[in-house]
Scaffold this motif. Structure first.
Motif, mmCIF file in Angstrom:
data_model
loop_
_atom_site.group_PDB
_atom_site.id
_atom_site.type_symbol
_atom_site.label_atom_id
_atom_site.label_comp_id
_atom_site.label_asym_id
_atom_site.label_seq_id
_atom_site.Cartn_x
_atom_site.Cartn_y
_atom_site.Cartn_z
ATOM 1 N N LYS A 110 0.846 -1.192 0.000
ATOM 2 C CA LYS A 110 0.000 0.000 0.000
ATOM 3 C C LYS A 110 0.884 1.244 0.000
ATOM 4 O O LYS A 110 1.938 1.267 0.646
ATOM 5 C CB LYS A 110 -0.932 0.010 1.211
ATOM 6 C CG LYS A 110 -1.992 -1.095 1.181
ATOM 7 C CD LYS A 110 -2.957 -0.960 2.336
ATOM 8 C CE LYS A 110 -3.990 -2.082 2.331
ATOM 9 N NZ LYS A 110 -4.822 -2.088 1.115
ATOM 10 N N TYR A 132 1.350 5.512 0.554
ATOM 11 C CA TYR A 132 0.826 6.497 1.501
ATOM 12 C C TYR A 132 1.281 7.917 1.178
ATOM 13 O O TYR A 132 2.320 8.127 0.554
ATOM 14 C CB TYR A 132 1.272 6.142 2.925
ATOM 15 C CG TYR A 132 0.706 4.834 3.410
ATOM 16 C CD1 TYR A 132 -0.542 4.779 4.012
ATOM 17 C CD2 TYR A 132 1.418 3.642 3.224
ATOM 18 C CE1 TYR A 132 -1.072 3.558 4.449
ATOM 19 C CE2 TYR A 132 0.898 2.426 3.653
ATOM 20 C CZ TYR A 132 -0.350 2.392 4.273
ATOM 21 O OH TYR A 132 -0.870 1.199 4.683
ATOM 22 N N GLU A 185 -3.680 6.583 3.124
ATOM 23 C CA GLU A 185 -3.502 5.662 1.997
ATOM 24 C C GLU A 185 -3.847 6.374 0.698
ATOM 25 O O GLU A 185 -4.872 7.039 0.596
ATOM 26 C CB GLU A 185 -4.381 4.428 2.181
ATOM 27 C CG GLU A 185 -4.114 3.348 1.141
ATOM 28 C CD GLU A 185 -4.899 2.077 1.411
ATOM 29 O OE1 GLU A 185 -5.118 1.302 0.454
ATOM 30 O OE2 GLU A 185 -5.322 1.874 2.584
#
Length: 622
Positions: A243, A245, A255
């Motif tokens: 993920k 960020y 996110e």
């Protein structure tokens, strides 16, 4: 006997006198012992991980061996999944471009590409439709980012992979205007790199991702990397996608949206940090061995030779790789996407490499700061009898900029300002961030301290002609003297702010008056009705422009088709403004007006014309 004595002396020094013969094999180029490397990196990144950086993978290579491979922070903050250099899949951003240039050099070696040939020789007839200059663009121009293209944001990346098209269609949709003559200005260009990849497609008759997979990834066993994520169905890899960020405050991360590209060769690769280490080792064969990527040793040497430099004292470009003047000459490329940052750096002379991947947008403290600490700096030699730094003071604009459309306004609002601190030192600033530089050679300045955003810009070279700066050369892009005066920009800003306040305030007043007239059952005159229409049209223009700018600030990764509605509305509201003004003027003599109404109607029309003029000047209609 003499030879035996010499050999014995060398062996004795190597074994018993530390730092004499084989010392460089146990040190980083900056002098850090490899046995202390992990603790050094641990201590370095501790300041940033979890504070300003979500997570990072760091891999260090020495003599074709990985001497450090370690993850820091989280690949998924919410689920507490740790970063892992061997399994975490991160976006590489523009590090992907290096695979384009390796592919091109493979075809150069085979005699299928001439670096000095007009690229139109390799493209379909009429493929490039926005060229301004007659001079040919060559593959070297593409490698050196000097083909002259403006930067274009629209249709570069999307939040949804459903919008991704073929490389050919992506290039057609996102073709930028050519605003500089080929070879004169370095302006970093995603389009140029993707165009080179398309030429590889045309020559090999294979899609670029297929060519890279077969001729680079498979050859060096990069089994955990993908050249074009949306096309892949490899679940083993997809499940380890990290993920990304954005930093919203110290220790606070949001996110980010996904990032998919049609022009994927410029920044669409995803993979592990360990896989990039394999790529680094393939570019640094030891001894006189040839690289596994090329059939001839000379090809690698050619690729890592200077293809462009603004000055002999300034690191230049080596066929798409950025030259770096550390303790030993290095070759690097960094990358950024909507939520990832990366830096890939090799020092062939030391058989040393540093690869840093982070899942943090715009990260520089680790990607560049740590790399610099491990690579080291060349010896600093301040120049004697240097030109006075006052000569280079001024305001400059990035050559890598959008020149057409309303987004070009952004570059004028974020110029590079150069201020002389003393005769040999300058301070540069952008958006409040500052960096200090000291003159090392005539008109050549080296970064000494300041905000981390300037870490990629280690060297500035001012091209001066008869006391006037014509161009500033940096690692990634040139800067040119500002062609619009600051006073003019300030005046435009004040006038636009006036238009915003005027139309929003008068719209509120109009609503109050309408309410009062409705209660008294009093009708508006024809003149008042058209004036009201004029005010409402002006307010609609202001609101539409503000919504457009707000949408771009929230997410700049948009297709042009997503914002064309705003341009359509600008045309519509402008038409109603002009129509309303026409009927106000038409009915002017039919009514007896007080001086106050004359002032109000005149001010309404002048404010509307001012707003429309500003929107035309700053290209808010296309």
């Amino acid at each position: 006997m003499r030879n035996l004595t010499v050999m014995a002396l060398i062996l004795y020094c190597a074994l018993f006198i530390p730092g004499v013969v084989l010392a460089n094999e146990n040190l980083t180029p900056s002098g850090i012992p490899l046995k202390d490397l992990e603790s050094y990196v641990d201590e370095y990144v501790e300041e940033f991980i979890g504070e300003t950086t979500a997570g990072a993978n760091v891999v260090v290579v020495k003599d074709n061996q990985i001497v450090l491979s370690k993850g820091y922070g989280y690949a998924d903050i919410k689920s507490k999944i740790p970063m892992d250099p061997g399994t975490s899949i991160l976006e590489w951003g523009s590090v992907s471009k290096l695979f384009v240039w390796v592919s091109v050099m493979q075809l150069v070696e085979q005699g299928k590409i001439d670096l000095n040939e007009d690229i139109r020789h390799y493209l379909p007839d009429g493929f490039l439709t926005k060229l301004t200059y007659d001079e040919p663009i060559t593959m070297l121009h593409l490698m050196n980012h000097s083909a002259g293209f403006e930067d274009r944001i629209f249709d570069l990346g999307y939040a949804s992979k459903e919008k991704v098209e073929s490389l050919e269609e992506g290039l057609k949709k996102a073709e930028p205007n050519q605003i500089y003559p080929p070879g004169e200005v370095v302006a970093y260009s995603n389009f140029s790199t993707s165009l080179a990849a398309y030429i590889v497609e045309r020559i090999t008759e294979k899609e670029f991702d297929e060519y890279v997979s077969e001729n680079i990834l498979e050859i060096i066993n990069m089994n955990h990397s993908l050249i074009h994520l949306p096309k892949e169905e490899n679940e083993e890899i997809i499940q380890h996608v990290t993920k990304g960020y954005e930093l919203i405050g110290i220790g606070e991360f949001r996110e980010s949206t996904p990032f998919y590209m049609s022009m994927y060769p410029s920044g669409g690769m995803n993979g592990t940090t360990d896989d990039l280490a394999k790529f680094a080792m393939a570019l640094m064969p030891q001894g006189n061995k040839k690289s596994i990527l090329f059939d001839e040793l000379d090809t690698l040497e050619q690729m890592l030779s200077t293809s462009y430099s603004a000055n002999d004292n300034v690191p230049g470009i080596a066929h798409g790789f950025w030259e770096v003047d550390g303790k030993k000459k290095g070759f690097a490329h960094s990358g950024n996407t909507a939520a990832f940052s990366s830096n890939f750096h090799i020092v062939p002379e030391e058989n040393f490499a540093v690869i840093v991947l982070t899942n943090q947008a715009g990260e520089a403290d680790i990607t560049f700061g740590l790399t610099k600490a491990l690579i080291g700096e060349s010896v600093f030699h301040p120049v004697a009898n240097a030109p006075d730094s006052f000569d280079v003071e001024g305001t400059y604009i990035s050559a890598r900029r959008t020149d057409s459309g309303f987004l070009h306004l952004y570059y004028y609002l974020t110029p590079l300002k150069v201020k002389s601190l003393n005769e040999n030192e300058i301070q540069i600033s952008v958006m409040g961030m500052k960096g200090n530089y000291i003159q090392e050679e005539p008109y050549t300045y080296r970064f000494v301290n300041g905000d981390s955003v300037f870490l990629p810009m280690q060297t500035l070279y001012f091209q001066v002609d008869e006391g006037v700066v014509n161009q500033i050369s940096t690692t990634y892009s040139d800067f040119l003297p500002m062609d619009k005066k600051g006073e003019m920009l300030a005046a435009h800003g004040i006038l636009f702010l006036y238009c915003i306040v005027f139309f929003l305030v008068t719209a509120l007043i109009l609503l109050v008056r309408c309410s009062l007239h409705w209660r008294k059952k009093k009708a508006f005159s024809i003149m008042m009705r058209w004036n009201a229409a004029l005010h409402l049209s002006g307010m609609a223009l202001v609101v539409n422009v503000m919504v457009l700018m707000g949408r771009m600030l929230v997410n700049s990764n948009r297709a042009y088709s997503e914002i064309i509605i705003h341009f359509t509305l600008n045309y519509l509201f402008t038409f109603t403004c002009l129509l309303s003004m026409f009927f106000v003027i038409w009915n002017w003599r039919k009514e007896t007006l007080t001086k106050w109404r004359v002032i109000v109607y005149s001010l309404s029309m002048l404010s509307s014309m001012l707003l429309i003029t500003l929107l035309i000047y700053w290209q808010f209609y296309f």
